[in-house]
Design an enzyme around this catalytic site. Structure first.
Site, mmCIF file in Angstrom:
data_model
loop_
_atom_site.group_PDB
_atom_site.id
_atom_site.type_symbol
_atom_site.label_atom_id
_atom_site.label_comp_id
_atom_site.label_asym_id
_atom_site.label_seq_id
_atom_site.Cartn_x
_atom_site.Cartn_y
_atom_site.Cartn_z
ATOM 1 N N HIS A 307 0.855 -1.179 0.000
ATOM 2 C CA HIS A 307 0.000 0.000 0.000
ATOM 3 C C HIS A 307 0.888 1.226 0.000
ATOM 4 C CE1 HIS A 307 -3.215 2.766 1.066
ATOM 5 N NE2 HIS A 307 -4.015 1.820 0.620
ATOM 6 N N ASP A 364 -7.896 -5.742 0.002
ATOM 7 C CA ASP A 364 -8.364 -6.580 -1.107
ATOM 8 C C ASP A 364 -7.931 -8.033 -0.997
ATOM 9 O OD1 ASP A 364 -9.726 -4.588 -2.515
ATOM 10 O OD2 ASP A 364 -7.820 -3.760 -3.176
HETATM 11 N N1 CMC Z 1 4.121 -7.501 -4.893
HETATM 12 C C1 CMC Z 1 5.450 -7.497 -5.122
HETATM 13 N N2 CMC Z 1 6.240 -6.423 -5.043
HETATM 14 C C2 CMC Z 1 5.640 -5.268 -4.731
HETATM 15 C C3 CMC Z 1 4.265 -5.168 -4.473
HETATM 16 C C4 CMC Z 1 3.491 -6.354 -4.559
HETATM 17 N N3 CMC Z 1 2.177 -6.327 -4.332
HETATM 18 N N4 CMC Z 1 3.941 -3.887 -4.183
HETATM 19 C C5 CMC Z 1 5.073 -3.203 -4.265
HETATM 20 N N5 CMC Z 1 6.103 -4.033 -4.596
HETATM 21 C C6 CMC Z 1 7.533 -3.682 -4.704
HETATM 22 C C7 CMC Z 1 7.804 -2.953 -6.014
HETATM 23 O O1 CMC Z 1 8.128 -3.861 -7.045
HETATM 24 C C8 CMC Z 1 8.967 -2.083 -5.607
HETATM 25 O O2 CMC Z 1 10.114 -2.928 -5.543
HETATM 26 P P1 CMC Z 1 11.577 -2.367 -5.939
HETATM 27 O O3 CMC Z 1 11.925 -1.431 -4.834
HETATM 28 O O4 CMC Z 1 12.432 -3.596 -5.996
HETATM 29 O O5 CMC Z 1 11.433 -1.697 -7.272
HETATM 30 C C9 CMC Z 1 8.622 -1.670 -4.159
HETATM 31 O O6 CMC Z 1 7.819 -2.753 -3.657
HETATM 32 C C10 CMC Z 1 7.877 -0.359 -4.055
HETATM 33 O O7 CMC Z 1 6.729 -0.453 -4.898
HETATM 34 P P2 CMC Z 1 5.976 0.767 -5.539
HETATM 35 O O8 CMC Z 1 5.266 0.318 -6.772
HETATM 36 O O9 CMC Z 1 6.908 1.934 -5.654
HETATM 37 O O10 CMC Z 1 4.925 1.109 -4.406
HETATM 38 P P3 CMC Z 1 3.685 2.068 -4.577
HETATM 39 O O11 CMC Z 1 3.494 2.733 -3.274
HETATM 40 O O12 CMC Z 1 3.828 2.929 -5.782
HETATM 41 O O13 CMC Z 1 2.485 1.047 -4.887
HETATM 42 C C11 CMC Z 1 0.657 -0.391 -4.689
HETATM 43 C C12 CMC Z 1 1.467 0.739 -4.020
HETATM 44 C C13 CMC Z 1 -0.574 -0.653 -3.834
HETATM 45 C C14 CMC Z 1 0.180 0.092 -6.067
HETATM 46 C C15 CMC Z 1 1.553 -1.646 -4.813
HETATM 47 O O14 CMC Z 1 1.949 -2.094 -3.551
HETATM 48 C C16 CMC Z 1 0.871 -2.756 -5.601
HETATM 49 O O15 CMC Z 1 0.949 -2.788 -6.829
HETATM 50 N N6 CMC Z 1 0.161 -3.712 -4.885
HETATM 51 C C17 CMC Z 1 -0.589 -4.741 -5.562
HETATM 52 C C18 CMC Z 1 -1.913 -4.170 -6.039
HETATM 53 C C19 CMC Z 1 -2.885 -3.982 -4.898
HETATM 54 O O16 CMC Z 1 -3.068 -4.853 -4.060
HETATM 55 N N7 CMC Z 1 -3.537 -2.804 -4.882
HETATM 56 C C20 CMC Z 1 -4.573 -2.497 -3.903
HETATM 57 C C21 CMC Z 1 -4.177 -1.440 -2.954
HETATM 58 S S1 CMC Z 1 -5.318 -1.344 -1.538
HETATM 59 C C22 CMC Z 1 -6.819 -0.894 -2.245
HETATM 60 C C23 CMC Z 1 -6.841 0.558 -2.571
HETATM 61 O O17 CMC Z 1 -7.005 1.363 -1.669
HETATM 62 O O18 CMC Z 1 -6.673 0.873 -3.768
#
Ligand code: CMC
Length: 430
Positions: A307, A364
């Site tokens: 998140h 989720d």
């Molecule tokens: N699985 C594997 N790796 C992950 C995940 C995941 N679910 N989420 C983040 N990472 C890794 C990402 O690859 C990155 O790694 P590195 O540092 O090696 O490049 C690091 O963690 C930071 O990720 P980010 O994409 O910069 O993080 P963000 O804050 O931009 O993204 C997120 C937040 C929710 C989009 C992301 O965690 C994600 O894609 N999660 C899966 C989708 C999901 O479950 N979304 C629902 C969120 S809760 C409902 C809502 O309120 O929307």
């Protein structure tokens, strides 16, 4: 305590005021930055940018705190209902008995779609995704006057529009499912409460009413309540952005539905289920899948984990996990996908990849298993998220409209394209 911050640009010091929220978060007010220095801030994806002041929802990501209007989410989950919480979010205080009755009556009065809207339904192909139907129908409903209630000004109209959005989103959602399933349209019953009516409209057949189970009603009501607002996430920011142009609440909410659809946001609940189904189909217990995630094979992610704000745990996930066990016990269902989900969670929570990146289960991760057990089709999962989130969007819309200092949202950019050049005739182009 309002202090100051200093920023030195090219040797010149700029003193900026700080703003402190009621829960102690500090923001540096940079609203004069460009006019005084010519510089702007660059914060892609807005991870460090406060786009507004808001009194609706407070989140402390490190401590796993979520509060609606000052009430802790766990307490609301235990003691309140989705509709009472919707009122709280929109109008700022828990309703009195009379206020709740009035709100419920307004929802009931406004739950029917204008009869002519059936033509819009008819125009969608049978396999249309219910999220595309939902956004289009919400937008279309701004073209229809309120069937029962008349008003003179937009201010007077707001409670009616809010009620229409909350109530009719449910009517549109259930009917988009029925259209895809080839079932005749269904109508809400005035004697049923909001979530009961949702189940009735989804699953009742001609001459055969769906049998309501209080445990299932409670679980679904809880899902709606837990999704009701979540501060400045992608869809809510979109709603506020559209509202800032003084577009109407239907246009703003419809834009919110579009933003919610993506798998990184509300679409994650559908993506989680599809991920669990794929792992199950391949006979994996989750171990192989997690190795692929960690090695970033095809940029796979563990859906339902991570998140932008929560870096310790998502308080909604804790509540929903408990509810998931209860629902499966009530329905006496053994779901192999739940076993896979539990295994994924167990491995991920003790794995360096997930620990170092502070990745925990989000709301989720378990909500899809509950919805599947109730019989909700997977492509409706994000629609249920949208039903739940509607009060939050409406509350945020109201906050923008009530703010006399509100200006149209208009971020800047750092341009990285070509500098000025001359037009090339076709004959000189490579
Ligand atoms: N699985 C594997 N790796 C992950 C995940 C995941 N679910 N989420 C983040 N990472 C890794 C990402 O690859 C990155 O790694 P590195 O540092 O090696 O490049 C690091 O963690 C930071 O990720 P980010 O994409 O910069 O993080 P963000 O804050 O931009 O993204 C997120 C937040 C929710 C989009 C992301 O965690 C994600 O894609 N999660 C899966 C989708 C999901 O479950 N979304 C629902 C969120 S809760 C409902 C809502 O309120 O929307």
């Amino acid at each position: 305590m309002n202090g100051t911050a200093e920023l030195i640009i090219d040797g010149k010091t700029l003193t900026l005021p700080t703003v402190v929220g009621t829960e102690g978060e500090v923001g540096i007010d940079i609203s004069t930055l460009r006019s005084k220095t010519g510089a702007i801030t660059l914060d892609p994806a807005y991870g460090n940018t406060g786009a507004c002041k808001s009194a609706i929802t407070f989140i402390h990501g490190e401590k796993g705190i979520l509060q609606y209007r000052g009430y802790d989410i766990a307490e609301l989950a235990q003691k309140s209902s989705f509709i009472e919480t919707a009122y709280l979010l929109i109008y700022g205080e828990l309703p009195t008995a009379a206020e709740l009755t009035g709100f419920s009556e307004l929802l009931t009065e406004n739950q029917m779609l204008h009869q002519d809207m059936r033509h819009h339904f008819d125009a969608f192909p049978p396999k249309a995704h219910p999220m595309s139907i939902l956004s289009a129908m919400i937008h279309a409903s701004s073209s229809y006057p309120s069937a029962k209630t008349r008003y003179k000004t937009l201010q007077e109209a707001f409670p009616i529009h809010a009620a229409r959005l909350i109530s009719q989103t449910r009517t549109i959602a259930t009917n988009s499912y029925r259209k895809a399933a080839g079932l005749p349209p269904s109508y809400p019953k005035t004697n049923l409460k909001f979530t009961e009516n949702f189940l009735h409209m989804m699953f009742s057949l001609p001459g055969e009413d769906y049998e309501l189970n209080p445990e299932i009603v409670r679980a679904l009501d809880l899902i709606f309540l837990l999704h009701a607002d979540h501060e400045q996430n992608c869809s809510t920011s979109t709603v506020r952005m559209v509202a800032s142009s003084q577009a109407n609440v239907f246009a703003s909410a419809s834009a919110g539905v579009c933003a919610l659809w993506g798998p990184l946001h509300g679409g994650a609940n559908q993506a989680v289920l599809e991920m669990l189904q794929e792992i199950h189909r391949e006979g994996d217990d989750g171990t192989k899948f997690l190795n692929e995630v960690k090695n970033k094979v095809g940029n796979r992610r563990l859906m339902g984990f991570g998140h932008r704000v929560y870096k310790n745990f998502d308080p909604r996930a804790v509540i929903i996990k408990e509810q998931c066990d209860k629902v499966l016990a009530t329905l006496k269902k053994h779901d192999p996908l739940l076993a896979i989900a539990k295994k994924l969670e167990e491995i991920a929570l003790s794995d360096e990849y997930f620990i170092s990146r502070k990745l925990y289960p989000n709301v989720d991760f378990y909500s899809g298993i509950i919805m599947r057990a109730i019989g909700i089709p997977v492509n409706m999962f994000t629609v249920l998220f949208a039903i739940g989130r509607m009060p939050g969007w409406v509350a945020n819309y109201k906050e923008v409209m009530d703010d006399t200092d509100s200006r149209i949202s208009r971020p800047r950019q750092i341009y990285t394209g070509e500098t000025l050049r001359s037009y090339k005739p076709m004959s000189e182009r490579a």
